[in-house]
Design an enzyme around this catalytic site. Structure first.
Site, PDB file in Angstrom:
ATOM      1  N   SER A  19       0.797  -1.237   0.000  1.00 31.59           N
ATOM      2  CA  SER A  19       0.000   0.000   0.000  1.00 31.59           C
ATOM      3  C   SER A  19       0.829   1.287   0.000  1.00 31.59           C
ATOM      4  CB  SER A  19      -0.918   0.013   1.224  1.00 31.59           C
ATOM      5  OG  SER A  19      -1.551   1.266   1.311  1.00 31.59           O
ATOM      6  N   SER A  21      -0.767   4.095   0.893  1.00 25.55           N
ATOM      7  CA  SER A  21      -1.529   4.998   1.767  1.00 25.55           C
ATOM      8  C   SER A  21      -0.730   5.565   2.946  1.00 25.55           C
ATOM      9  CB  SER A  21      -2.789   4.292   2.270  1.00 25.55           C
ATOM     10  OG  SER A  21      -3.678   4.120   1.194  1.00 25.55           O
ATOM     11  N   LYS A  71     -13.615  -5.252   2.161  1.00 26.36           N
ATOM     12  CA  LYS A  71     -14.510  -4.103   1.940  1.00 26.36           C
ATOM     13  C   LYS A  71     -15.991  -4.447   2.130  1.00 26.36           C
ATOM     14  CE  LYS A  71     -11.680  -1.191  -1.017  1.00 26.36           C
ATOM     15  NZ  LYS A  71     -11.587  -0.439  -2.259  1.00 26.36           N
ATOM     16  N   ASN A  93     -14.809   1.582   2.547  1.00 26.94           N
ATOM     17  CA  ASN A  93     -13.341   1.699   2.494  1.00 26.94           C
ATOM     18  C   ASN A  93     -12.799   2.633   3.572  1.00 26.94           C
ATOM     19  OD1 ASN A  93     -13.757   4.310   1.508  1.00 26.94           O
ATOM     20  ND2 ASN A  93     -12.078   4.162   0.050  1.00 26.94           N
ATOM     21  N   GLY A 133     -14.517  -4.153 -16.435  1.00 23.40           N
ATOM     22  CA  GLY A 133     -14.424  -4.627 -15.054  1.00 23.40           C
ATOM     23  C   GLY A 133     -15.711  -4.306 -14.310  1.00 23.40           C
ATOM     24  N   GLY A 136     -14.866  -4.455  -7.290  1.00 23.00           N
ATOM     25  CA  GLY A 136     -15.021  -3.397  -6.291  1.00 23.00           C
ATOM     26  C   GLY A 136     -14.743  -2.001  -6.833  1.00 23.00           C
ATOM     27  N   GLY A 249      -4.556   5.803 -12.056  1.00 23.00           N
ATOM     28  CA  GLY A 249      -5.401   5.824 -10.854  1.00 23.00           C
ATOM     29  C   GLY A 249      -4.817   6.549  -9.649  1.00 23.00           C
TER      30      GLY A 249
HETATM   31  P1  NAP Z   1     -11.683  -6.930  -8.495  1.00 26.55           P
HETATM   32  O1  NAP Z   1     -12.737  -6.678  -7.466  1.00 26.55           O
HETATM   33  O2  NAP Z   1     -10.921  -8.205  -8.490  1.00 26.55           O
HETATM   34  O3  NAP Z   1     -12.382  -6.739  -9.920  1.00 26.55           O
HETATM   35  C1  NAP Z   1     -11.721  -6.899 -11.139  1.00 26.55           C
HETATM   36  C2  NAP Z   1     -12.710  -7.471 -12.137  1.00 26.55           C
HETATM   37  O4  NAP Z   1     -12.130  -7.431 -13.448  1.00 26.55           O
HETATM   38  C3  NAP Z   1     -13.062  -8.936 -11.856  1.00 26.55           C
HETATM   39  O5  NAP Z   1     -14.457  -9.070 -11.900  1.00 26.55           O
HETATM   40  C4  NAP Z   1     -12.371  -9.673 -12.999  1.00 26.55           C
HETATM   41  O6  NAP Z   1     -13.062 -10.826 -13.376  1.00 26.55           O
HETATM   42  C5  NAP Z   1     -12.465  -8.658 -14.101  1.00 26.55           C
HETATM   43  N1  NAP Z   1     -11.508  -8.871 -15.189  1.00 26.55           N
HETATM   44  C6  NAP Z   1     -10.241  -9.345 -15.116  1.00 26.55           C
HETATM   45  N2  NAP Z   1      -9.692  -9.341 -16.348  1.00 26.55           N
HETATM   46  C7  NAP Z   1     -10.606  -8.845 -17.203  1.00 26.55           C
HETATM   47  C8  NAP Z   1     -10.623  -8.608 -18.611  1.00 26.55           C
HETATM   48  N3  NAP Z   1      -9.572  -8.847 -19.374  1.00 26.55           N
HETATM   49  N4  NAP Z   1     -11.757  -8.100 -19.143  1.00 26.55           N
HETATM   50  C9  NAP Z   1     -12.836  -7.857 -18.387  1.00 26.55           C
HETATM   51  N5  NAP Z   1     -12.882  -8.077 -17.068  1.00 26.55           N
HETATM   52  C10 NAP Z   1     -11.776  -8.559 -16.459  1.00 26.55           C
HETATM   53  O7  NAP Z   1     -10.585  -5.781  -8.450  1.00 26.55           O
HETATM   54  P2  NAP Z   1     -10.778  -4.243  -8.016  1.00 26.55           P
HETATM   55  O8  NAP Z   1     -10.615  -4.118  -6.571  1.00 26.55           O
HETATM   56  O9  NAP Z   1     -11.989  -3.693  -8.671  1.00 26.55           O
HETATM   57  O10 NAP Z   1      -9.462  -3.619  -8.681  1.00 26.55           O
HETATM   58  C11 NAP Z   1      -9.279  -3.560 -10.087  1.00 26.55           C
HETATM   59  C12 NAP Z   1      -8.047  -2.694 -10.368  1.00 26.55           C
HETATM   60  O11 NAP Z   1      -8.331  -1.361  -9.986  1.00 26.55           O
HETATM   61  C13 NAP Z   1      -6.799  -3.123  -9.587  1.00 26.55           C
HETATM   62  O12 NAP Z   1      -5.685  -2.953 -10.394  1.00 26.55           O
HETATM   63  C14 NAP Z   1      -6.778  -2.155  -8.426  1.00 26.55           C
HETATM   64  O13 NAP Z   1      -5.481  -1.929  -7.939  1.00 26.55           O
HETATM   65  C15 NAP Z   1      -7.340  -0.903  -9.090  1.00 26.55           C
HETATM   66  N6  NAP Z   1      -7.981   0.014  -8.128  1.00 26.55           N
HETATM   67  C16 NAP Z   1      -7.457   1.256  -8.017  1.00 26.55           C
HETATM   68  C17 NAP Z   1      -8.041   2.167  -7.151  1.00 26.55           C
HETATM   69  C18 NAP Z   1      -7.462   3.552  -7.058  1.00 26.55           C
HETATM   70  O14 NAP Z   1      -7.712   4.241  -6.053  1.00 26.55           O
HETATM   71  N7  NAP Z   1      -6.738   4.001  -8.042  1.00 26.55           N
HETATM   72  C19 NAP Z   1      -9.172   1.799  -6.399  1.00 26.55           C
HETATM   73  C20 NAP Z   1      -9.698   0.511  -6.542  1.00 26.55           C
HETATM   74  C21 NAP Z   1      -9.084  -0.374  -7.421  1.00 26.55           C
HETATM   75  P3  NAP Z   1     -12.599 -12.224 -12.746  1.00 26.55           P
HETATM   76  O15 NAP Z   1     -12.920 -12.147 -11.293  1.00 26.55           O
HETATM   77  O16 NAP Z   1     -13.397 -13.216 -13.508  1.00 26.55           O
HETATM   78  O17 NAP Z   1     -11.105 -12.308 -13.010  1.00 26.55           O
END
Ligand code: NAP
Length: 284
Positions: A19, A21, A71, A93, A133, A136, A249
């Site tokens: 992290s 943070s 979360k 969060n 996507g 979360g 992000g």
């Molecule tokens: P998550 O809950 O695991 O959700 C990701 C989703 O994307 C899952 O449903 C996954 O499906 C799907 N996926 C994976 N590969 C894909 C593809 N090629 N095409 C379409 N869908 C696909 O993860 P998250 O927490 O939302 O995080 C996602 C990303 O955002 C991470 O890299 C995280 O670090 C980033 N993030 C950044 C912030 C920020 O503040 N900048 C905040 C939140 C998240 P499956 O489960 O079937 O693999």
């Protein structure tokens, strides 16, 4: 134990070592000369209950962020006020421990994303938005886009049930927003979108493929990747090469952190100090 007067804040997750943070929050505490500290708490899923019922009181924790995988599981522990952002996302969060040891919660991810987008001069009103996507991060993004009344919101996830469920959430809270879960990345109609958002982890590793076709990118498109490490994913590089405006992000991370800081402390977050701390951490 936290025996001193120093106020303790932190992040719970599993794992949390990666992290960024602590850098931004501790920089803010130092800048504002607050006797406070932000720590990482690695809490495995089976210990989440113990953290809420024991650790918080024992260590006198004043507030904390919540990340994967807690979360959603942390929501039932909120027994004071729960914000609309938590209800919409069914995830929290940011938790604040009240003086009577009850717990309030909000979800600052969506608002963090909105504030960053606003700073970049993008208004989603009447715009076409394609979202990759439905996890979360995507949930927070989709609801904050829906608030702005887009012309269309298309959502694709490899897991079609997740995309359908996110679509249902948007429909429930924003019935007038045209939202659709699509069954393939082609159906996201990126070539006619105004904003493309990547909310999947695809792009975190160098070997990851490009989730869309380069030919779909045109200079009118804004491409936002929730990933901030690496600072430039394959998607952002391709988008820049095609003349698109781009953002990673880091701004979303920054603003969700600023909102959490204000929720806990009641003080205005020193945004520039926190941004600088994040950038130093990212670029070394
Ligand atoms: P998550 O809950 O695991 O959700 C990701 C989703 O994307 C899952 O449903 C996954 O499906 C799907 N996926 C994976 N590969 C894909 C593809 N090629 N095409 C379409 N869908 C696909 O993860 P998250 O927490 O939302 O995080 C996602 C990303 O955002 C991470 O890299 C995280 O670090 C980033 N993030 C950044 C912030 C920020 O503040 N900048 C905040 C939140 C998240 P499956 O489960 O079937 O693999």
């Amino acid at each position: 134990m936290n025996n001193g007067t120093r106020e303790l804040y932190g992040l719970i997750g599993y794992p949390v070592k990666h992290s960024f943070s602590p850098y931004m929050h501790n920089a803010a505490f130092e800048y504002l000369k607050m006797d406070a500290e932000y720590r990482l708490f690695e809490v495995p899923p089976e210990k989440l209950g113990e953290f809420f019922t024991k650790t918080i009181v024992e260590q006198d924790i004043k507030g904390f962020n919540v990340t994967i995988p807690h979360k959603e599981a942390a929501v039932p522990f909120l027994n004071a006020s729960v914000s609309q952002s938590v209800r919409m996302n069914q995830a929290v969060n940011t938790v604040r421990v009240e003086t009577d040891e009850t717990m309030s919660g909000c979800n600052s991810d969506g608002m963090g994303f909105s504030l960053d987008l606003k700073e970049r001069g993008f208004d989603a009103l009447k715009k076409r938005v394609s979202l990759i996507g439905a996890g979360g991060g995507a949930k927070a993004v989709a609801t904050s886009i829906a608030v702005k009344n887009p012309a269309k919101l298309l959502i694709f996830d490899l897991d079609s049930a997740k995309a359908a469920s996110l679509c249902d959430i948007v429909k429930e809270f924003f019935p007038s927003v045209p939202v659709e879960a699509v069954s393939s990345v082609e159906k996201l109609e990126v070539y006619q979108a105004d904003l493309l958002i990547n909310a999947t982890p695809v792009g975190m590793r160098e070997t990851d493929p490009l989730a869309i076709k380069k030919e779909w990118l045109s200079p009118d498109l804004f491409v936002y990747d929730l990933i901030y490490n690496p600072a430039e994913t394959k998607l952002l590089k391709a988008a820049k090469d095609a003349g698109c405006r781009t953002a990673n992000g880091l701004g979303m991370l920054l603003y969700q952190g600023c909102l959490a800081f204000e929720y806990w402390t009641g003080r205005k977050a020193p945004v520039d100090v926190m941004r600088k701390a994040l950038l130093e951490r990212l670029h070394g």
